[in-house]
Motif scaffolding. Structure first.
Motif, PDB file in Angstrom:
ATOM      1  N   UNK A 121       0.815  -1.218   0.000  1.00 38.28           N
ATOM      2  CA  UNK A 121       0.000   0.000   0.000  1.00 38.28           C
ATOM      3  C   UNK A 121       0.845   1.264   0.000  1.00 38.28           C
ATOM      4  N   UNK A 122       2.140   1.142   0.313  1.00 37.33           N
ATOM      5  CA  UNK A 122       3.104   2.236   0.229  1.00 37.33           C
ATOM      6  C   UNK A 122       4.398   1.643  -0.311  1.00 37.33           C
ATOM      7  N   UNK A 123       5.435   2.468  -0.441  1.00 34.26           N
ATOM      8  CA  UNK A 123       6.731   1.902  -0.831  1.00 34.26           C
ATOM      9  C   UNK A 123       7.516   1.414   0.383  1.00 34.26           C
ATOM     10  N   UNK A 124       7.002   1.631   1.580  1.00 32.69           N
ATOM     11  CA  UNK A 124       7.545   1.083   2.819  1.00 32.69           C
ATOM     12  C   UNK A 124       6.551   0.072   3.389  1.00 32.69           C
ATOM     13  N   UNK A 125       7.037  -0.803   4.256  1.00 31.80           N
ATOM     14  CA  UNK A 125       6.166  -1.657   5.054  1.00 31.80           C
ATOM     15  C   UNK A 125       6.051  -1.067   6.463  1.00 31.80           C
ATOM     16  N   UNK A 126       4.880  -1.170   7.069  1.00 26.70           N
ATOM     17  CA  UNK A 126       4.737  -0.666   8.438  1.00 26.70           C
ATOM     18  C   UNK A 126       5.319  -1.623   9.466  1.00 26.70           C
ATOM     19  N   UNK A 127       5.679  -1.051  10.602  1.00 25.29           N
ATOM     20  CA  UNK A 127       6.110  -1.827  11.761  1.00 25.29           C
ATOM     21  C   UNK A 127       5.062  -1.642  12.850  1.00 25.29           C
ATOM     22  N   UNK A 128       4.645  -2.734  13.468  1.00 26.61           N
ATOM     23  CA  UNK A 128       3.666  -2.678  14.551  1.00 26.61           C
ATOM     24  C   UNK A 128       4.253  -3.369  15.771  1.00 26.61           C
ATOM     25  N   UNK A 129       3.986  -2.797  16.959  1.00 24.76           N
ATOM     26  CA  UNK A 129       4.568  -3.353  18.186  1.00 24.76           C
ATOM     27  C   UNK A 129       3.564  -3.290  19.321  1.00 24.76           C
ATOM     28  N   UNK A 130       3.514  -4.347  20.096  1.00 19.84           N
ATOM     29  CA  UNK A 130       2.730  -4.369  21.330  1.00 19.84           C
ATOM     30  C   UNK A 130       3.643  -4.061  22.496  1.00 19.84           C
ATOM     31  N   UNK A 131       3.286  -3.026  23.241  1.00 16.49           N
ATOM     32  CA  UNK A 131       4.101  -2.514  24.336  1.00 16.49           C
ATOM     33  C   UNK A 131       3.362  -2.671  25.659  1.00 16.49           C
ATOM     34  N   UNK A 132       4.128  -2.646  26.725  1.00 17.21           N
ATOM     35  CA  UNK A 132       3.581  -2.596  28.078  1.00 17.21           C
ATOM     36  C   UNK A 132       4.178  -1.368  28.776  1.00 17.21           C
ATOM     37  N   UNK A 133       3.315  -0.487  29.254  1.00 17.26           N
ATOM     38  CA  UNK A 133       3.743   0.749  29.893  1.00 17.26           C
ATOM     39  C   UNK A 133       3.847   0.539  31.397  1.00 17.26           C
ATOM     40  N   UNK A 134       4.959   0.948  31.937  1.00 15.77           N
ATOM     41  CA  UNK A 134       5.137   0.872  33.388  1.00 15.77           C
ATOM     42  C   UNK A 134       4.253   1.893  34.081  1.00 15.77           C
ATOM     43  N   UNK A 135       3.579   1.451  35.135  1.00 11.30           N
ATOM     44  CA  UNK A 135       2.747   2.382  35.917  1.00 11.30           C
ATOM     45  C   UNK A 135       3.616   3.275  36.778  1.00 11.30           C
TER      46      UNK A 135
END
Length: 287
Positions: free
Chosen positions: A273-287
């Motif tokens: 869909x673009x000339x780049x590929x997306x990067x996706x990440x699942x994160x955990x935020x410290x409270x």
């Protein structure tokens, strides 16, 4: 390399989507009572055009929706820029279609071609499902593509938003580093980036959660990026991102503050869909 990441690569090789493998952020926090889940993505949208150089915002909207990200950093975003994107406001349109909030940080803001038309703008953007508490467009060193005789100088286009994720403030930065083979401008941009992020860490009490999203135009091992890894962790999604068809380089990044954000999983999504590929990440935020 994790079992999940190896599975991702096998399925990509088989032509299957990786986005379904990364669980929604809501599920990512199960069993982590002291952390808050957040799914983020970065995507250079090539001004709305795919690998085929055809402008198709419907195609990019579908790809962004499939990532199911809470926060998305976008690069190469046109806002009333020109014919290539039909003079449309890509930042606003994508936000509306996805039901997200938007903060646009122009790199260039030029006079319109015709009197009374909107300013012509090009830059980066952050889309967010969560409330945006504040937004700022920082100057970093740039070598203008619009000036016929450019010299490195401070210019806008390093976007920062603070989003509130289930009560936790998170600093999200969207950036697009210089593309030229000579790394000198990127060296200055990395120094500017570290200075801005350090100022944010010094201005708040308690944990400061930071997420840097962008097209760095350099490999993870590039010497000019090395200073970033003193404070940030690269999510290491396990594959190249550019060009989108048969990619050979990883130049698109999600990076997070080491002591306050943990990486649960990451992947490169397979799409043209673009000339780049997306990067996706699942994160955990410290409270």
């Amino acid at each position: 390399m994790s079992l999940r990441r190896r599975t991702v690569e096998v399925l990509v090789a088989a032509g299957l989507s990786v986005t379904a493998l990364v669980p929604p952020a809501a599920a990512a926090g199960q069993g982590h009572g002291h952390s808050v889940p957040l799914r983020v993505a970065t995507y250079n949208i090539h001004a709305g055009a795919g690998m085929d150089n055809v402008f198709d915002l419907d195609r990019q909207t579908a790809e962004l929706r499939s990532l199911d990200a809470d926060v998305i950093g976008l690069q190469e975003v046109d806002v009333h820029w020109g014919d290539r994107s039909q003079w449309r406001d890509l930042a606003g349109e994508l936000a509306e279609r996805l039901g997200m909030r938007v903060s646009f940080a122009p790199i260039y803001r030029l006079d319109p071609m015709t009197p009374g038309a909107p300013k012509r703008e090009f830059g980066v953007a952050v889309l967010s499902r969560y409330p945006v508490v504040s937004a700022e467009n920082h100057d970093i060193t740039r070598l203008s593509t619009q000036d016929p005789n450019p010299v490195p100088a401070p210019a806008p286009g390093f976007g920062e938003v603070v989003v509130r994720v289930k009560g936790l403030p998170v600093h999200v930065y969207a950036t697009h580093l210089d593309y030229r083979g000579d790394p000198s401008v990127r060296i200055a941009q990395v120094a500017d980036t570290r200075r801005i992020m350090a100022e944010d860490r010094g201005s708040e009490r308690g944990p400061v959660r930071q997420v840097l999203l962008g097209d760095f135009n350099a490999a993870p091992t590039a010497p000019e990026l090395a200073p970033l890894w003193q404070e940030l962790d690269d999510v290491e999604p396990g594959g190249p991102t550019y060009p989108a068809q048969d990619p050979v380089q990883r130049i698109d990044y999600v990076a997070v503050s080491r002591d306050t954000v943990r990486v649960r999983d990451a992947a490169v999504a397979e799409t043209l869909a673009s000339d780049h590929r997306p990067v996706v990440a699942d994160l955990l935020l410290r409270r």
